[in-house]
Design a protein around this motif. Structure first.
Motif, PDB file in Angstrom:
ATOM      1  N   GLN A   1     -56.624 -12.240   4.747  1.00 43.15           N
ATOM      2  CA  GLN A   1     -55.868 -13.103   5.643  1.00 43.15           C
ATOM      3  C   GLN A   1     -55.637 -14.421   4.918  1.00 43.15           C
ATOM      4  O   GLN A   1     -56.588 -15.117   4.567  1.00 43.15           O
ATOM      5  N   TYR A   2     -54.382 -14.734   4.667  1.00 41.54           N
ATOM      6  CA  TYR A   2     -54.100 -15.961   3.925  1.00 41.54           C
ATOM      7  C   TYR A   2     -53.001 -16.766   4.605  1.00 41.54           C
ATOM      8  O   TYR A   2     -52.215 -16.248   5.403  1.00 41.54           O
ATOM      9  N   GLY A   3     -52.983 -18.033   4.272  1.00 38.58           N
ATOM     10  CA  GLY A   3     -51.952 -18.924   4.766  1.00 38.58           C
ATOM     11  C   GLY A   3     -51.254 -19.594   3.601  1.00 38.58           C
ATOM     12  O   GLY A   3     -51.684 -19.467   2.441  1.00 38.58           O
ATOM     13  N   SER A   4     -50.190 -20.317   3.884  1.00 36.03           N
ATOM     14  CA  SER A   4     -49.407 -20.978   2.842  1.00 36.03           C
ATOM     15  C   SER A   4     -49.016 -22.377   3.282  1.00 36.03           C
ATOM     16  O   SER A   4     -48.706 -22.596   4.457  1.00 36.03           O
ATOM     17  N   THR A   5     -49.038 -23.296   2.348  1.00 36.69           N
ATOM     18  CA  THR A   5     -48.534 -24.643   2.611  1.00 36.69           C
ATOM     19  C   THR A   5     -47.673 -25.080   1.439  1.00 36.69           C
ATOM     20  O   THR A   5     -47.719 -24.499   0.364  1.00 36.69           O
TER      21      THR A   5
ATOM     22  N   GLN B   1     -51.347 -21.200  -1.664  1.00 35.42           N
ATOM     23  CA  GLN B   1     -51.850 -20.131  -0.800  1.00 35.42           C
ATOM     24  C   GLN B   1     -53.363 -20.288  -0.660  1.00 35.42           C
ATOM     25  O   GLN B   1     -54.041 -20.661  -1.617  1.00 35.42           O
ATOM     26  N   PHE B   2     -53.884 -19.995   0.528  1.00 38.49           N
ATOM     27  CA  PHE B   2     -55.324 -20.162   0.734  1.00 38.49           C
ATOM     28  C   PHE B   2     -55.902 -18.985   1.511  1.00 38.49           C
ATOM     29  O   PHE B   2     -55.256 -18.400   2.384  1.00 38.49           O
TER      30      PHE B   2
ATOM     31  N   GLY C   1     -54.428 -13.507  -9.448  1.00 40.37           N
ATOM     32  CA  GLY C   1     -55.592 -12.674  -9.704  1.00 40.37           C
ATOM     33  C   GLY C   1     -56.869 -13.333  -9.235  1.00 40.37           C
ATOM     34  O   GLY C   1     -57.769 -12.663  -8.695  1.00 40.37           O
ATOM     35  N   CYS C   2     -56.967 -14.648  -9.407  1.00 40.96           N
ATOM     36  CA  CYS C   2     -58.149 -15.391  -8.959  1.00 40.96           C
ATOM     37  C   CYS C   2     -58.283 -15.346  -7.440  1.00 40.96           C
ATOM     38  O   CYS C   2     -59.371 -15.123  -6.896  1.00 40.96           O
ATOM     39  N   LEU C   3     -57.167 -15.549  -6.738  1.00 41.16           N
ATOM     40  CA  LEU C   3     -57.195 -15.532  -5.274  1.00 41.16           C
ATOM     41  C   LEU C   3     -57.391 -14.109  -4.748  1.00 41.16           C
ATOM     42  O   LEU C   3     -58.175 -13.881  -3.829  1.00 41.16           O
TER      43      LEU C   3
ATOM     44  N   THR D   1     -61.464 -17.464  -5.860  1.00 36.80           N
ATOM     45  CA  THR D   1     -61.090 -18.836  -5.537  1.00 36.80           C
ATOM     46  C   THR D   1     -60.585 -18.933  -4.105  1.00 36.80           C
ATOM     47  O   THR D   1     -60.147 -17.934  -3.512  1.00 36.80           O
ATOM     48  N   ALA D   2     -60.625 -20.149  -3.591  1.00 36.29           N
ATOM     49  CA  ALA D   2     -60.177 -20.390  -2.208  1.00 36.29           C
ATOM     50  C   ALA D   2     -58.675 -20.565  -2.118  1.00 36.29           C
ATOM     51  O   ALA D   2     -58.070 -20.235  -1.094  1.00 36.29           O
ATOM     52  N   VAL D   3     -58.065 -21.099  -3.183  1.00 34.04           N
ATOM     53  CA  VAL D   3     -56.627 -21.346  -3.157  1.00 34.04           C
ATOM     54  C   VAL D   3     -55.995 -20.934  -4.479  1.00 34.04           C
ATOM     55  O   VAL D   3     -56.677 -20.742  -5.490  1.00 34.04           O
ATOM     56  N   ALA D   4     -54.674 -20.825  -4.454  1.00 30.98           N
ATOM     57  CA  ALA D   4     -53.883 -20.577  -5.654  1.00 30.98           C
ATOM     58  C   ALA D   4     -52.571 -21.335  -5.515  1.00 30.98           C
ATOM     59  O   ALA D   4     -52.150 -21.688  -4.410  1.00 30.98           O
ATOM     60  N   ILE D   5     -51.925 -21.587  -6.649  1.00 33.70           N
ATOM     61  CA  ILE D   5     -50.604 -22.210  -6.666  1.00 33.70           C
ATOM     62  C   ILE D   5     -49.663 -21.224  -7.343  1.00 33.70           C
ATOM     63  O   ILE D   5     -49.689 -21.063  -8.568  1.00 33.70           O
TER      64      ILE D   5
END
Length: 411
Positions: A271-275, A140-141, A243-245, A250-254
């Motif tokens: 506003q976030y996206g997912s890859t 997620q970003f 929690g970081c995102l 942070t810019a991204v999380a897994i």
């Protein structure tokens, strides 16, 4: 008059017989947030289906340690007819000899389930239970952070190197305002990188070998911190990537689909996206973990046949469509890959679609470690922690972990 009385008597007897024909099936699941959803599913959404099948469901939520509850119940002969089997505990429960293997009727049900989920509950060529839902991992970003830095969003085509390059570019532009990613000493977040290389937790002899493929993934994952784009979650007062995102540290999380509700509540304006997980350039593959739960059947239950019918209904398209539309879990059925829910452009829907697709893309392994259970992860976690804290080199940490696996798996 006597004829009418006799007819009425026969009618009442028939009604009583019909009522008595309903077979009670006890089912058990987790407590907490699961209770409301299960009560709605059983007592509202599927009530007519159970009635038509002649089944009366008795739902038993368990607030205590669920795994221990089932193990004790199977041993004492008091377990419910159907119960959750977390994939992490599958082998231990099956080894009890009390869980019924699927028969032809449930094999037919399983034909509708995503193949990797069926494999997750297949032991020694027999399948035990039917997967009811699952999670995988995705990236997620935060779109605003990437926009502010003028860096292209992550994509499904990104490699490990592409991810590192983008996170470095963000640090270059934004400096100490934000980190790239929280790096956890946790196999569950590191595993997709290792699995994408073709490495497996166990070889054909049941042993864990930390080979060159593992080393390559290990060095990349820990380099996220040494390259200056990663930070330990504990260093910023967090315990997980969400929690970081969510705090925009942070810019991204897994994370899995569980991050969706957290971000909705804690970062409603984000506003976030997912890859999908990034690809290993050497193999061209990505890796992932399956976190999944099945409906298992008590082989010693009094109503095994009725329980199989109940599991069929509980994992039906009707049931899973309702669960999906409610945003509660991801369906295990392959025929829901084109569900309307996944076609919606909202960020939560697209995250769910990405997580769903992750179950069938690349080297996907169940979050399970046979007889070792969660203890198997400890050597990897300790090795990651030692390197991330700069207490050991990668060589030293991997050597330490391999020695522990040699002892654990009996080499």
């Amino acid at each position: 008059m006597k004829k009418k009385a006799l007819a009425l008597s026969l009618l009442l007897a028939g009604m009583a017989s019909h009522t008595m024909a309903a077979t009670e099936v006890t089912i058990a699941g987790w407590g907490g947030n699961d209770v409301v959803a299960m009560n709605k599913l059983v007592n509202d959404v599927l009530v007519e289906d159970f009635k038509a099948a002649g089944i009366a469901i008795k739902y038993m939520p368990v607030e205590s340690d669920f795994g221990q509850y089932i193990i004790n119940g199977l041993s004492a002969g008091t377990a419910p007819d159907a119960f959750y089997i977390d994939v992490l505990m599958a082998q231990a429960l099956v080894n009890s000899g009390k869980v019924a293997a699927n028969d032809k009727s449930l094999d037919k049900v399983s034909e509708q389930i995503l193949p990797n989920l069926n494999l997750a509950f297949t032991l020694e060529d027999k399948q035990y239970g039917v997967a009811k839902d699952f999670n995988t991992l995705a990236l997620q970003f935060n779109k605003d952070i990437f926009d502010d830095a003028g860096v292209d969003y992550p994509t499904n085509k990104d490699s490990w190197a592409d991810l590192l390059t983008k996170l470095k570019a963000i640090k270059t532009e934004l400096g100490d305002e934000v980190s790239g990613i929280c790096v956890m000493p946790d196999y569950a977040r590191f595993a997709p990188f290792a699995l994408s290389t073709g490495w497996k937790p166990f070889n054909e002899n049941g042993q864990t070998i930390l080979d060159d493929d593992f080393r390559r993934a290990f060095e990349f994952y820990t380099s996220l911190k040494s390259e200056g784009v990663g930070i330990l979650a504990s260093d910023i007062g967090q315990s997980w990537g969400g929690g970081c995102l969510g705090t925009e540290e942070t810019a991204v999380a897994i994370e899995g689909n569980w991050i969706s509700g957290y971000l909705r509540d804690k970062a409603p304006n984000m506003q976030y996206g997912s890859t999908m997980m990034p690809i290993d350039s050497k193999t061209g593959d990505r890796g992932n973990l399956l976190f999944t739960v099945a409906w298992g059947i008590n082989g010693d239950g009094a109503n095994v046949e009725a329980t199989r019918k109940a599991v069929d209904i509980l994992t039906s398209q009707k049931a899973q469509n309702w669960v999906l539309d409610s945003g509660l879990a991801l369906p295990s059925r392959a025929d829901l890959s084109e569900a309307e829910y996944f076609a919606q452009p909202d960020q939560e829907n697209q995250l769910a679609k990405t997580i769903f697709d992750g179950a069938s893309s690349g080297n996907v392994m169940p979050f399970a470690f046979g007889q070792h259970g969660s203890n198997w992860m400890q050597p990897v976690n300790e090795a990651l922690n030692a390197v991330l804290l700069e207490q050991m080199t990668a060589d030293e940490a991997i050597k330490m972990a391999q020695a522990k696996y040699d002892a654990m798996t009996g080499k």
